[in-house]
Structure formats: structure tokens, C-alpha cells
Design an enzyme around this catalytic site. Sequence first.
Site, PDB file in Angstrom:
ATOM      1  N   GLU A  19     -10.408   5.074   3.484  1.00 47.05           N
ATOM      2  CA  GLU A  19     -10.923   3.880   4.145  1.00 47.05           C
ATOM      3  C   GLU A  19      -9.776   2.890   4.336  1.00 47.05           C
ATOM      4  O   GLU A  19      -8.737   2.995   3.684  1.00 47.05           O
ATOM      5  CB  GLU A  19     -12.002   3.233   3.285  1.00 47.05           C
ATOM      6  CG  GLU A  19     -11.499   2.344   2.146  1.00 47.05           C
ATOM      7  CD  GLU A  19     -10.623   3.026   1.113  1.00 47.05           C
ATOM      8  OE1 GLU A  19      -9.747   2.338   0.548  1.00 47.05           O
ATOM      9  OE2 GLU A  19     -10.782   4.235   0.863  1.00 47.05           O
TER      10      GLU A  19
ATOM     11  N   SER B  96       1.543  -9.729  -0.816  1.00 50.53           N
ATOM     12  CA  SER B  96       1.125  -8.326  -0.740  1.00 50.53           C
ATOM     13  C   SER B  96       1.338  -7.692   0.627  1.00 50.53           C
ATOM     14  O   SER B  96       1.315  -6.467   0.747  1.00 50.53           O
ATOM     15  CB  SER B  96      -0.349  -8.211  -1.130  1.00 50.53           C
ATOM     16  OG  SER B  96      -1.150  -9.012  -0.279  1.00 50.53           O
TER      17      SER B  96
ATOM     18  N   LYS C   2       0.799  -1.228   0.000  1.00 53.53           N
ATOM     19  CA  LYS C   2       0.000   0.000   0.000  1.00 53.53           C
ATOM     20  C   LYS C   2       0.833   1.280   0.000  1.00 53.53           C
ATOM     21  O   LYS C   2       0.390   2.311  -0.507  1.00 53.53           O
ATOM     22  CB  LYS C   2      -0.946   0.010   1.207  1.00 53.53           C
ATOM     23  CG  LYS C   2      -1.948  -1.132   1.259  1.00 53.53           C
ATOM     24  CD  LYS C   2      -3.045  -0.961   0.236  1.00 53.53           C
ATOM     25  CE  LYS C   2      -4.125  -2.031   0.376  1.00 53.53           C
ATOM     26  NZ  LYS C   2      -5.212  -1.878  -0.597  1.00 53.53           N
TER      27      LYS C   2
END
Length: 318
Positions: free
Chosen positions: A28, A295, A6
Site C-alpha cells: 500500500e 522524513s 521509506k
Amino acid sequence: HTGAHKINHCLGEALLAKKMGKKKLIAETGAGQHGVALATAAALVGLKCDIYMGEVDMAKEHPNVVRMHILGANVIPATHGRRTLKEAVDSAFEAYLKDPVTQFYAIGSVVGPHPFPGMVRDFQSIVGVEAKEQFAQMTGNLPDNLVACVGGGSNALGLFTAFMDDADVAMHGVEPAGRDLDIPGEHAATMTKGEPGVMHGFKSYMLQDEQGEPGDVYSVASGLDYPSVGPQHAYLKDIGRVNYVSINDKEAIDAFFELSREEGIIPAIESAHAVAYAIKLAQEPNIGTILVNLSGRGDKDIDFVVENYGKEYGIIKK
């Protein structure tokens, strides 16, 4: 550094917001990974930061909630509906619409209205570019298969983008089959069970109720329990470029422990879905090489995993 992919798009969005003269980043988060990354980026560039997170996810991912607070972010619980990722997005959009001038909505995946899907994909494409280079250095070839988990779809699209023109590279996107793929509300396998629909400002495949509204979803992985998926993924499904499959909760938790104990790498539960499918894929004849996109790290998940699955896997809490 922040525990997941991210940070790639969060740094990009924070720098863009700063250049645009914005005062606050809002977003969010599901598993908390996007929230931690955005809080980090906000601290780096000197912006305020509000993170909306479902109450259920806040309990499951408590370590990430603490990290966001330490980094200076304001964590705001979403208390309506299922109190998970979809509701967090609802709350963030509502807050953004109250003040679109001084706030920048740094959306957390390849979802939402234009230009977010393309922007987040481009920021995340560094994953695929670097993976492609590193795999060639290690093996002298391209991988035969790519495997990545798909919720909204940013980590997968980041990986896939660099290989899009390599026709011999098969791509596999792995969705959450949850507790039961055949029971609505017990999974979040949008590509497998969804139909075209519109939510949060974009059209894609969507899990819907009888009225055409976003349906209830569930996954053991907070970052995957979203009732839709990025529109670029819908396109890749429709043209047959990506094979979309699903992995259930038990398979994901099995893979969580297997990777930890075989390789010394504790994966995020989201990423464990990709690992689980890679394990299945590796058993097929003549499958060739497999590149798995991990991830995120599983630091955020260890309390939840031990609490709910520890005894089954030989971990006894003292």
C-alpha cells in the site's frame, strides 16, 4: 534518493523477498513515498511490483504516481470507503491473501502482524543511528529533544530507537489534528483520541466508530491519514517514554512554507507537522536542543499546495 525515509525498509524487504524466491512485491502507499521507494527497490532486485493507492491520494500526490509508473510498478487504485491509506491497506491485504506463495507484502510502516512492526523498525533504525552520530559530531552532545511525525510511525520509531536508553533525551511524536481535533473524521490523531482496537492484524490504539470498526480519518498529509498506529508506539505512550502531540492542517502548511523560505528546504507535508511542533517547542523556556526528523521531501506536494494554498501564501498560478 527516492524522496523519503521509506527506501531504508524497502531495500531490506526487497532483498528478503528475493532471497525467499518471491516473484512480486505488493504494498500500500498513502503519500506515494513508500510506493516510489518499493518500485525503486523492485527495479533494483528484478521483481515485479504492485502498489495499491487510494483514489483520493492518487489525485493529491500525482507526481509520485507518475514516478511509480516510470519505475515499472503497476499502480492499482483503491476505490472503496474514503479511498485513502486505510483502504489501500485493505486492498493490498486482499491481494496478498489470494497468492501468499509468490507475492511478498512489503508493508510500508511499523504496522500489521508480526514480524512487520519489528522488521520495519530495525530497517529504519539507521535513521536514528546516523542522526545520533551526526548530532554528536556537530555539537559534542546528544539532542535534548527529538521530534518526528507519526502516521503509522516508521520514521519516528526509526529515529527514537537509537535514543531509547538515553533517559535525558525527550521524544515527541506529532500526529495530524487535521481540520478539527474534536470532530471524528476530521483528524487522524490516533494517540490523542483513539482507544485500544484491532485492525490489519495488530492491536494498538485506533480511531473507531460506534461499532468498534476503524473510524473515518482525515489529514492534509496523505501519509498520515491512518486510523491506527504501530503497536510499539502504543507501548511507548503507555510507559510515558514518548510525548504524543498533534498539529493541525494550517500549522503544518505554515511550517511547510516557513522551512522552505527560511532554510531553502521544501519538506513533505507529513514532515511539516514535525517542523510545526518544533517551532512551538523552541519557544518554551530552557528547552535545549531539538533534532527534527525530516522524513521526506516536498516535491510530491508542490502541485497540491499551490492549488489549495498558493494564493494565501503569495503564489499566483499563471
